[in-house]
Enzyme design. Structure first.
Site, PDB file in Angstrom:
ATOM      1  N   HIS A  12       3.526  12.041   0.826  1.00 13.23           N
ATOM      2  CA  HIS A  12       4.191  10.723   0.297  1.00 13.23           C
ATOM      3  C   HIS A  12       3.334  10.237  -0.697  1.00 13.23           C
ATOM      4  CE1 HIS A  12       1.263   9.497   3.404  1.00 13.23           C
ATOM      5  NE2 HIS A  12       1.114   8.328   2.887  1.00 13.23           N
ATOM      6  N   ASP A  18       2.306   6.059  -1.483  1.00 18.72           N
ATOM      7  CA  ASP A  18       2.475   4.986  -0.979  1.00 18.72           C
ATOM      8  C   ASP A  18       3.366   3.816  -1.395  1.00 18.72           C
ATOM      9  OD1 ASP A  18       0.208   5.635   0.917  1.00 18.72           O
ATOM     10  OD2 ASP A  18      -1.310   4.976  -0.282  1.00 18.72           O
ATOM     11  N   HIS A  69       0.086  12.458  -1.046  1.00 26.99           N
ATOM     12  CA  HIS A  69      -1.014  12.938  -0.180  1.00 26.99           C
ATOM     13  C   HIS A  69      -0.486  12.901   1.027  1.00 26.99           C
ATOM     14  CE1 HIS A  69      -0.957   8.261  -0.284  1.00 26.99           C
ATOM     15  NE2 HIS A  69      -1.227   8.510   1.110  1.00 26.99           N
ATOM     16  N   ARG A  74      -7.596   0.838   4.462  1.00 23.49           N
ATOM     17  CA  ARG A  74      -6.925   0.949   3.096  1.00 23.49           C
ATOM     18  C   ARG A  74      -6.730  -0.333   2.399  1.00 23.49           C
ATOM     19  NH1 ARG A  74      -0.955   3.295   2.677  1.00 23.49           N
ATOM     20  NH2 ARG A  74      -0.473   1.097   2.325  1.00 23.49           N
TER      21      ARG A  74
END
Length: 306
Positions: free
Chosen positions: A102, A104, A260, A275
């Site tokens: 995906h 983000d 990623h 994150r």
């Protein structure tokens, strides 16, 4: 190896793969970086797509925030998930595992520009993360497929989330169910051009990943066939880099030119990373067509980057 001048020491940039990834050394994250060092770091990020910092054991959430803020406007943790209420989204194995390719938050119109991920708790083995170069994926497509991709528009939705879609064995996982409900409390659907132009480098890249749900004008079967074709090209091994985490590591990636995948191969051991994301722009296609909102208002997530 490229050498940069930072506020504390010279920065060295050492590629870890021919198509993506580099290790930057000589940089200690925090609020006191010189503007020139930040600019050089950003140049390395744009070139290598994902860069890795080792030995950042001193770093706190505040240091991570201060560093991210020097790269751009920091977003809220997530469009629907509260996180710490300020900027940090915990990526916690207790809430799910991100074992799917995906980019983000592509289900909103203002796709984040940069993600900064810091190791907090690591398993004794496994738990690596893999990144793929979506610019190189487009550049190496057959010209006929490039032309096809440039004409397609793809709907992305938060109906699927990498952080919660995993099988539950032995009953309902209460933490996962709570996260699932929080993630889906607001529905977002956005239609993006399949090929977007990078706003800083001008490079075209493929905007896809697991939040993609359909292609305008195509049946679900045709969408799945094309999705598989383009995703296979994005994630071919020669187009990827795989990172083995260790304490003190921070990974920073350009969310506009990568996908990623966090590999879920660490059994039931805990894994937690923090994150922070930097606000991005509404994607623009090769012909100037822009992403459009079908459902949901992401203004609470971030303002639109200029």
């Amino acid at each position: 190896m490229t050498q940069f001048t930072g506020s504390r020491a010279a920065l060295d940039v050492a590629p870890v793969g021919g198509n993506i990834g580099a290790v930057v050394s000589g940089l200690r994250i925090g609020a006191d970086l010189a503007p020139s060092a930040v600019a050089e770091f950003r140049a390395a990020l744009l070139k290598h797509r994902v860069v890795f910092l080792r030995d950042q054991d001193h770093a706190t959430d505040d240091d991570q925030y201060a560093f991210a803020a020097q790269l751009g406007e920091v977003t809220s943790p997530h469009p629907t998930v509260r996180g710490d209420g300020r900027a940090i989204l915990p990526i916690d194995s207790e809430q799910g595992k991100a074992n799917s390719w995906h980019t983000d938050v592509t289900f909103v119109d203002r796709v984040p520009a940069i993600s900064v991920l810091r190791a907090i708790t690591l398993p004794p083995y496994g738990g690596t993360t893999v990144w793929a170069n979506t610019v190189n994926a487009y550049a190496t497509l057959h010209p006929g497929l490039q032309a096809l991709a440039a004409r397609l528009r793809v709907r992305h939705s938060n109906a699927f989330d990498y952080a919660i879609e995993r099988p539950v064995i032995g009953g309902v996982d209460v933490k996962e169910e709570a996260y699932r409900a929080e993630f889906r409390n607001t529905s977002f659907v956005t239609e993006h051009p399949l090929v977007r132009v990078h706003p800083e480098t001008g490079e075209p890249s493929l905007l896809l990943g697991h939040f993609a749900q359909s292609i305008r004008g195509l049946s679900s079967a045709d969408f799945q066939d094309l999705y598989t074709l383009f995703q296979r090209h994005i994630t071919k091994l020669e187009n990827t880099v795989r990172w083995t985490w260790r304490p003190g590591d921070i990974a920073i990636w350009d969310n506009r030119s990568t996908q990623h995948y966090a590999v879920a191969d660490y059994d039931d051991h805990p894994r937690r990373l923090h994150r922070i994301t930097v606000a991005g722009e509404v994607p623009v296609g090769i012909d100037g067509d822009v992403s459009t909102v079908i459902e949901g208002d992401a203004s609470g997530f971030s303002s639109l980057a200029a």
